[in-house]
Enzyme design. Structure first.
Site, PDB file in Angstrom:
ATOM      1  N   CYS A   2      -2.178 -38.708  -4.112  1.00 20.85           N
ATOM      2  CA  CYS A   2      -2.373 -39.630  -5.287  1.00 20.85           C
ATOM      3  C   CYS A   2      -3.147 -40.732  -4.827  1.00 20.85           C
ATOM      4  O   CYS A   2      -3.751 -40.869  -3.773  1.00 20.85           O
ATOM      5  CB  CYS A   2      -0.988 -40.391  -5.573  1.00 20.85           C
ATOM      6  SG  CYS A   2       0.420 -39.216  -5.678  1.00 20.85           S
ATOM      7  N   ILE A 291     -17.882 -21.687   2.660  1.00 20.96           N
ATOM      8  CA  ILE A 291     -19.251 -22.126   2.229  1.00 20.96           C
ATOM      9  C   ILE A 291     -20.161 -21.357   3.058  1.00 20.96           C
ATOM     10  O   ILE A 291     -20.187 -21.632   4.171  1.00 20.96           O
ATOM     11  CB  ILE A 291     -19.501 -23.620   1.900  1.00 20.96           C
ATOM     12  CG1 ILE A 291     -18.728 -24.007   0.852  1.00 20.96           C
ATOM     13  CG2 ILE A 291     -20.848 -23.727   1.584  1.00 20.96           C
ATOM     14  CD1 ILE A 291     -19.147 -23.482  -0.759  1.00 20.96           C
TER      15      ILE A 291
END
Length: 632
Positions: A2, A291
């Site tokens: 959060c 990646i």
């Protein structure tokens, strides 16, 4: 995971405008797109943005305790919350939700600030005690989750998960701290003891702060530290088994989630180890992502594919062009403060890929710091042996002057770059390591600074806090002190900042099992020979993982994410670098010598020198300061 923000008045009680807290939280919407809330009382306001991971339908924040005594906003995860909940229920606690936030409230009620030692996880939270009229701010042991703070002109203290949350407050001063310029040029990031803006602070890792309405603000209090002062006893086999136990426990504890979970996989030792243990503990195929680059020399996808096949993962790969420089403005906005670790770009790209299929991803970060995996640590280990054999006068009077006149050979292989080694050996161990850790050495910085900035620095050197940290470290050897500095300085300032901002930018929760504090504490007690042996770092980790991973994964040269900034600054970014030194914001400031800046660009463009690291840092500094509104 959060974002949190809030306002607290010290010394007096004034009303807090909930709209102001709401605007601070709105600046953090990327950290929590699933929900929001604001709570205010006289002299205090707490705000929250939620990314739902556990107890998806429940656990709204800000959360009030069952007895109405306290309220909390919390960023992070408590991995042992179920065990703590069971213990607290045995002591009479009642719970209304199934998440970890309410467990912190109950733990605080039972143990006060001592509850922190019982929390296993990553966190930054603000807990207001209505009875004591106090605000309890806390940050996890290693600094996985950030917390910025700033005193304001109305007597309040504002706090937020990122600097952009504070920037949403109209009373925040936007004045650069000149010492932060020195820190940033030295390290490539602004370390946790400083902020780019004067007056802004970061709550240090492993610290808490207790604020009250009826007294001036107090300083942060350290509640955790890692000690290298003791050594474990036992055979290699016993220590290997204990390490493997900690590794398994760290990984399995981070598998708790009510949303899809996966892992980053680079094909290196650390991420491969996490994936191996994750696959061992999981009933379903592990979701992994990698990646790749369109430049074969820096592409590791074949190694990642090898591990994915070995453990039967649900693997996804995406190739990124080496010419990915068009994302630099986006990257600058993520970090707020200047941040020049070029691996942030591919890290962000792998987070984007992961977020397409999962909400939580486990990473391999932390093993290099904890178990001596960096080349610089291994070099320091051997340098300390050499240093102990040479008289101090010889090192100071012979090696020092030789190192200062020795040519700087960035083009040469690492083992032939003697200048840094000579200068390092000339000083004591801590000074040598700090010098080796720095990106831009003191002599080059001195040549770049204009007289006005030199006066503002007042003789301050960015290396000194690292030297002081190493000299007072609870440690026995030079290797201990180097690892202590990496865990306490480099890790929170660079590595964890990079992972937090790039993952949160795409609303992805990244978890670092190799930073489990029990694993860190165990690794700190290993004898030097269990960490470094035969020129290899992470020796015991590699030995323990030998039953899972092949030798070509365990013992291949360390690579990591590579971004071709040298080529960019001679190609598509060359004009931007030149503009920076002529009519750019830095050239117009009183901080840097324009002729020196121009000389750096010219030497790099012509191929006479590789100045890519310092030019990249200057370019990212300029973009950051323009975005912060320091320059037009």
């Amino acid at each position: 995971m959060c974002g949190i923000a809030g306002i607290f008045h010290c010394g007096t009680i004034k009303p807090v405008d909930p709209k102001r807290v709401e605007r601070m939280c709105d600046a953090l919407v990327h950290r929590g797109p699933d929900g929001s809330g604001v709570w205010t009382a006289p002299g205090v306001g707490l705000g929250h943005r939620r990314l739902s991971i556990i107890d998806l339908a429940g656990s709204p924040q800000p959360m009030l305790s069952a007895d109405g005594r306290s309220v909390i906003v919390f960023n992070g995860e408590i991995y042992n919350f179920r065990e703590l909940r069971k213990e607290l229920e045995g002591l009479g606690a009642k719970f209304r939700t199934n998440g970890d936030t309410e467990v912190i409230l109950a733990a605080y009620k039972r143990w006060g600030t001592d509850c922190l030692s019982r929390l296993h996880g990553m966190f930054a939270f603000a807990l207001y005690d209505l009875r004591e009229r106090s605000l309890f701010l806390a940050r996890d042991r290693l600094g996985v989750k950030p917390l910025f703070m700033a005193p304001l002109s109305d007597g309040s203290i504002a706090f937020a998960s990122e600097l952009k949350g504070l920037l949403a407050h109209p009373l925040l001063r936007r004045e650069v701290d000149p010492l932060a310029i020195e820190d940033y040029l030295t390290w490539g990031y602004v370390p946790d003891h400083r902020s780019i803006l004067a007056g802004v602070e970061k709550l240090p890792a492993g610290h808490f702060r207790l604020l009250r309405h009826d007294r001036p603000p107090t300083a942060p209090v350290q509640w955790w530290d890692v000690s290298f002062a003791e050594r474990h006893r036992g055979s290699e086999r016993d220590l290997e088994a204990e390490l493997l136990h900690h590794l398994r426990e760290a990984v399995t504890s981070r598998m708790v989630a009510d949303v899809p979970l996966g892992a980053f996989l680079s094909g290196g030792v650390d991420s491969s180890s996490v994936v191996a243990l994750l696959a061992e503990a999981s009933r379903d195929p592990v979701r992994t992502c990698t990646i790749g680059f369109d430049v074969a020399a820096v592409d590791e996808t074949s190694y990642a594919a090898q591990i994915a096949e070995k453990f039967g993962t649900d693997h996804r790969t995406r190739q990124v062009s080496a010419d990915d420089f068009d994302a630099l403005d986006t990257l600058s906005a993520m970090f707020d403060e200047p941040f020049a670790d070029a691996s942030a770009l591919p890290t962000w790209r792998v987070c984007q890929l992961a977020r397409e299929s999962v909400t939580v991803a486990l990473s391999g970060d932390g093993a290099d710091e904890a178990m001596a995996g960096y080349r610089r640590q291994v070099f320091h280990f051997h340098e300390e042996r050499v240093r102990s054999l040479l008289p101090a006068a010889f090192r100071r009077n012979v090696l020092g002057p030789l190192g200062r006149i020795y040519p700087k050979a960035d083009w040469a292989p690492q083992r032939l770059r003697a200048k840094a080694t000579l200068l390092s050996l000339a000083g004591d161990g801590a000074a040598g390591y700090a010098l080796g850790l720095s990106v831009v050495p003191p002599m080059l910085r001195d040549g770049l600074y204009a007289p006005a900035l030199q006066r503002s620095l007042g003789g301050y050197r960015a290396e000194q806090p690292v030297i002081d940290m190493m000299n007072r470290a609870p440690a026995r050897t030079g290797l201990d002190r180097a690892q202590y500095a990496d865990l306490k300085f480099w890790l929170p300032g660079d590595i964890l900042t990079k992972v937090d901002r790039t993952s949160m930018a795409v609303s992805l929760e990244a978890r670092e099992p190799l930073l489990d504090h029990r694993l860190i504490e165990f690794a700190a007690g290993l004898p030097d020979r269990m960490r470094v042996r035969g020129g290899q770092g992470k020796w015991l980790l590699k030995k323990a993982m030998g039953r899972y991973l092949p030798d070509d994964i365990l013992y291949r040269p360390k690579q990591g994410f590579v971004t071709p900034i040298k080529e960019w600054l001679r190609g598509p970014l060359a004009n931007q670098a030149k503009a920076m030194t002529t009519n750019g914001a830095l050239a117009r400031s009183e901080w840097f010598d324009k002729a020196a800046l121009g000389g750096l660009v010219e030497a790099h463009s012509s191929g006479l020198a590789d100045n890519s690291r310092v030019l990249w840092q200057l370019l990212m500094l300029e973009r950051s300061l323009v975005r912060l509104g320091i320059f037009a």
